[in-house]
Design a protein around this motif. Structure first.
Motif, PDB file in Angstrom:
ATOM      1  N   PRO A 204      37.807 -28.331 111.294  1.00  0.00           N
ATOM      2  CA  PRO A 204      38.458 -27.082 110.889  1.00  0.00           C
ATOM      3  C   PRO A 204      38.568 -26.994 109.367  1.00  0.00           C
ATOM      4  CG  PRO A 204      39.654 -28.119 112.695  1.00  0.00           C
ATOM      5  CD  PRO A 204      38.624 -29.097 112.259  1.00  0.00           C
ATOM      6  N   ALA A 205      38.411 -25.796 108.829  1.00  0.00           N
ATOM      7  CA  ALA A 205      38.393 -25.604 107.376  1.00  0.00           C
ATOM      8  C   ALA A 205      39.656 -26.139 106.717  1.00  0.00           C
ATOM      9  CB  ALA A 205      38.203 -24.128 107.052  1.00  0.00           C
ATOM     10  N   GLU A 206      40.806 -25.911 107.352  1.00  0.00           N
ATOM     11  CA  GLU A 206      42.058 -26.372 106.750  1.00  0.00           C
ATOM     12  C   GLU A 206      42.138 -27.898 106.706  1.00  0.00           C
ATOM     13  OE1 GLU A 206      42.913 -25.379 111.123  1.00  0.00           O
ATOM     14  OE2 GLU A 206      41.769 -24.541 109.426  1.00  0.00           O
ATOM     15  N   MET A 207      41.507 -28.565 107.689  1.00  0.00           N
ATOM     16  CA  MET A 207      41.488 -30.033 107.693  1.00  0.00           C
ATOM     17  C   MET A 207      40.560 -30.555 106.607  1.00  0.00           C
ATOM     18  SD  MET A 207      40.877 -32.601 110.938  1.00  0.00           S
ATOM     19  CE  MET A 207      42.514 -32.281 111.622  1.00  0.00           C
ATOM     20  N   ARG A 208      39.415 -29.899 106.422  1.00  0.00           N
ATOM     21  CA  ARG A 208      38.504 -30.305 105.345  1.00  0.00           C
ATOM     22  C   ARG A 208      39.151 -30.140 103.983  1.00  0.00           C
ATOM     23  NH1 ARG A 208      34.863 -26.847 108.004  1.00  0.00           N
ATOM     24  NH2 ARG A 208      34.771 -25.531 106.138  1.00  0.00           N
ATOM     25  N   GLN A 209      39.919 -29.076 103.838  1.00  0.00           N
ATOM     26  CA  GLN A 209      40.570 -28.834 102.553  1.00  0.00           C
ATOM     27  C   GLN A 209      41.689 -29.845 102.302  1.00  0.00           C
ATOM     28  OE1 GLN A 209      39.010 -26.159 100.956  1.00  0.00           O
ATOM     29  NE2 GLN A 209      39.941 -27.093  99.142  1.00  0.00           N
TER      30      GLN A 209
ATOM     31  N   GLN B 137      21.389 -32.221  99.231  1.00  0.00           N
ATOM     32  CA  GLN B 137      21.391 -30.776  99.383  1.00  0.00           C
ATOM     33  C   GLN B 137      22.509 -30.316 100.316  1.00  0.00           C
ATOM     34  OE1 GLN B 137      17.475 -29.651 100.674  1.00  0.00           O
ATOM     35  NE2 GLN B 137      16.484 -30.244  98.742  1.00  0.00           N
ATOM     36  N   SER B 138      22.725 -31.066 101.399  1.00  0.00           N
ATOM     37  CA  SER B 138      23.763 -30.677 102.362  1.00  0.00           C
ATOM     38  C   SER B 138      25.159 -30.845 101.785  1.00  0.00           C
ATOM     39  CB  SER B 138      23.612 -31.511 103.639  1.00  0.00           C
ATOM     40  OG  SER B 138      23.925 -32.874 103.396  1.00  0.00           O
ATOM     41  N   ILE B 139      25.296 -31.698 100.793  1.00  0.00           N
ATOM     42  CA  ILE B 139      26.596 -31.945 100.180  1.00  0.00           C
ATOM     43  C   ILE B 139      27.008 -30.812  99.242  1.00  0.00           C
ATOM     44  CG2 ILE B 139      27.704 -33.403  98.411  1.00  0.00           C
ATOM     45  CD1 ILE B 139      26.382 -35.803  99.753  1.00  0.00           C
ATOM     46  N   ARG B 140      26.041 -30.171  98.624  1.00  0.00           N
ATOM     47  CA  ARG B 140      26.325 -29.265  97.507  1.00  0.00           C
ATOM     48  C   ARG B 140      27.297 -28.148  97.852  1.00  0.00           C
ATOM     49  NH1 ARG B 140      20.506 -29.868  96.252  1.00  0.00           N
ATOM     50  NH2 ARG B 140      20.379 -31.407  94.573  1.00  0.00           N
ATOM     51  N   SER B 141      27.097 -27.489  98.989  1.00  0.00           N
ATOM     52  CA  SER B 141      27.959 -26.343  99.312  1.00  0.00           C
ATOM     53  C   SER B 141      29.403 -26.775  99.515  1.00  0.00           C
ATOM     54  CB  SER B 141      27.435 -25.623 100.555  1.00  0.00           C
ATOM     55  OG  SER B 141      27.430 -26.508 101.673  1.00  0.00           O
ATOM     56  N   LEU B 142      29.614 -27.920 100.159  1.00  0.00           N
ATOM     57  CA  LEU B 142      30.973 -28.417 100.356  1.00  0.00           C
ATOM     58  C   LEU B 142      31.567 -28.951  99.050  1.00  0.00           C
ATOM     59  CD1 LEU B 142      30.488 -30.237 103.778  1.00  0.00           C
ATOM     60  CD2 LEU B 142      31.767 -28.136 103.374  1.00  0.00           C
ATOM     61  N   ALA B 143      30.713 -29.498  98.203  1.00  0.00           N
ATOM     62  CA  ALA B 143      31.205 -29.987  96.912  1.00  0.00           C
ATOM     63  C   ALA B 143      31.693 -28.841  96.039  1.00  0.00           C
ATOM     64  CB  ALA B 143      30.105 -30.765  96.199  1.00  0.00           C
TER      65      ALA B 143
ATOM     66  N   VAL C 274      33.279 -26.258  96.848  1.00  0.00           N
ATOM     67  CA  VAL C 274      34.632 -25.809  97.208  1.00  0.00           C
ATOM     68  C   VAL C 274      35.613 -26.976  97.248  1.00  0.00           C
ATOM     69  CG1 VAL C 274      33.831 -23.775  98.452  1.00  0.00           C
ATOM     70  CG2 VAL C 274      34.060 -25.952  99.683  1.00  0.00           C
ATOM     71  N   GLY C 275      35.199 -28.136  96.698  1.00  0.00           N
ATOM     72  CA  GLY C 275      36.116 -29.262  96.563  1.00  0.00           C
ATOM     73  C   GLY C 275      36.364 -30.051  97.820  1.00  0.00           C
ATOM     74  N   GLN C 276      35.472 -29.934  98.818  1.00  0.00           N
ATOM     75  CA  GLN C 276      35.681 -30.640 100.077  1.00  0.00           C
ATOM     76  C   GLN C 276      34.889 -31.936 100.170  1.00  0.00           C
ATOM     77  OE1 GLN C 276      35.020 -27.804 103.241  1.00  0.00           O
ATOM     78  NE2 GLN C 276      36.698 -26.487 102.565  1.00  0.00           N
ATOM     79  N   ILE C 277      33.956 -32.173  99.282  1.00  0.00           N
ATOM     80  CA  ILE C 277      33.217 -33.432  99.201  1.00  0.00           C
ATOM     81  C   ILE C 277      33.062 -33.796  97.726  1.00  0.00           C
ATOM     82  CG2 ILE C 277      30.965 -34.551  99.497  1.00  0.00           C
ATOM     83  CD1 ILE C 277      30.612 -33.306 102.113  1.00  0.00           C
ATOM     84  N   ALA C 278      33.202 -35.094  97.428  1.00  0.00           N
ATOM     85  CA  ALA C 278      32.968 -35.594  96.071  1.00  0.00           C
ATOM     86  C   ALA C 278      32.105 -36.845  96.152  1.00  0.00           C
ATOM     87  CB  ALA C 278      34.287 -35.909  95.370  1.00  0.00           C
TER      88      ALA C 278
END
Length: 394
Positions: free
Chosen positions: A242-247, A266-272, A274-278
């Protein structure tokens, strides 16, 4: 007894095999029946004070080549794919150390190669084989690395008097694939450094502040970014939360950039964005200890491990662990982790969501993990390895 080691694995940044070598050296030098511990890098011999300095100062050796960003990374990747590269490096290293190996052999030293492929040696020899992923999953590795191991490892296994495996799983793999005598292969578990332990929020504050994280507010994974670690499925599973859990619990991937990971990045970039992956890359040892002790969950759904030391390090740090139910991971976790099918994105997602939402389960796994990690000590590893040397010296 007099013991000899190839010390090239101590080159910075020190990897798992480098720390394995270091812990053996530290423990063996304290044993009453060990007369001398020596090693070489190139044509240089290290013993006594010089060996101590080498183990404690990671800047005293030139760093091993590492992947990075930009042109340097592209050139390094191309160079590592050149036919004969590994073989040429081996020939150069063997030539540089040939005379000193002969001298140590004449003087009765037992040579322990801690990194798969042993140099030619006329004397008693022990080798540690950490895994056989190059045989089970050659697609996970650069072709030149697979070729290097395919050529060199059978010769090493024939010449070694004793083969040490990191786990019973790896021992069975060696017996099945190479057909060596059963009595020749000894399983000896790795240990966990005492520095991996639960730390207070105050102690961990520097690492958390530097990365903009909160204590028990992120999912951690520690490994070289390479296909065997199954990070593409971990990222896909994380993205399905869920988006709230990822955030609330961003995914932190710690480790040097490896190989065959362009799709992963490439798969990491979109989540990175929005601050959900580093992906901060390789971090210092002190930072790593603080991050381990601060994570809400440690996720390690690797496809293949000869031991899986990060699982034990996370348990020792007081963090609940999600790991795979294949290869050596169940053996290492011993019931103290949540195990999932690493080939199922849905199971990884379900496991992450369950751990992040179930505080009693996290607490139960933390308690079990601390007890299990306490059983895995470098003192025990050294003691069992010393018994191998004693049998050869008898």
């Amino acid at each position: 007894m007099k013991l000899l080691f190839d010390l090239n694995s101590l080159r910075p940044p020190r990897s798992g095999i480098g720390y394995y070598t270091q812990h053996l050296l530290e423990g063996l030098r304290e044993q009453s029946d060990v007369e001398d511990v020596a090693g070489w890098v190139g044509s240089s011999v290290y013993s006594g004070t010089s060996l101590t300095d080498l183990m404690t100062d990671q800047t005293s050796l030139p760093a091993a080549a590492q992947f990075s960003d930009g042109l340097k990374a592209r050139l390094l990747r191309k160079s590592r794919g050149l036919p004969g590269l590994y073989r040429m490096r081996t020939i150069v290293r063997h030539h540089a150390s040939r005379a000193l190996r002969r001298d140590f052999g004449r003087r009765g030293y037992i040579y322990h190669e801690t990194n798969f492929i042993a140099s030619p040696y006329k004397g008693p020899m022990v080798v540690t084989v950490h895994d056989l992923s190059h045989r089970r999953h050659p697609e996970f590795h650069p072709r030149v690395a697979v070729d290097y191991l395919d050529r060199g490892l059978p010769r090493t296994l024939r010449h070694a008097q004793t083969i040490i495996a990191d786990s019973i799983y790896t021992r069975n793999e060696i017996l099945e694939i190479y057909g060596v005598p059963e009595e020749k292969v000894v399983p000896i578990y790795l240990g966990v450094e005492p520095s991996f332990q639960p730390y207070s929020e105050e102690v961990c504050a520097p690492a958390l502040q530097a990365l903009g994280l909160r204590r028990q507010g992120f999912v951690l994974s520690v490994c070289t970014l390479q296909p065997r670690k199954n990070l593409h499925r971990l990222v896909e599973a994380f993205a399905a939360l869920p988006a709230e859990m990822r955030q609330a619990y961003p995914l932190l991937l710690i480790g040097a950039e490896g190989w065959k990971n362009s799709t992963l990045m490439q798969s990491i970039r979109s989540l990175a964005r929005v601050g959900q992956i580093a992906t901060p890359g390789y971090v210092s040892r002190s930072t790593l200890l603080q991050l381990y002790a601060s994570a809400a969950v440690f996720a390690y759904p690797s496809l293949y491990e000869g031991f899986g030391l990060p699982v034990a390090e996370a348990m020792a740090s007081g963090v609940p662990v999600l790991t795979s139910n294949v290869t050596s991971m169940p053996e290492v976790a011993a019931g103290a982790a949540l195990e999932v099918n690493p080939y199922s994105v849905e199971e990884i997602t379900s496991g992450l969501e369950r751990l992040l939402s179930d505080a009693p389960l996290r607490a139960e796994l933390v308690a079990k993990g601390l007890r299990r990690a306490a059983e895995l000590t470098w003192e025990s590893t050294v003691k069992q390895t010393l018994n191998v040397y004693r049998a050869l010296a008898a």
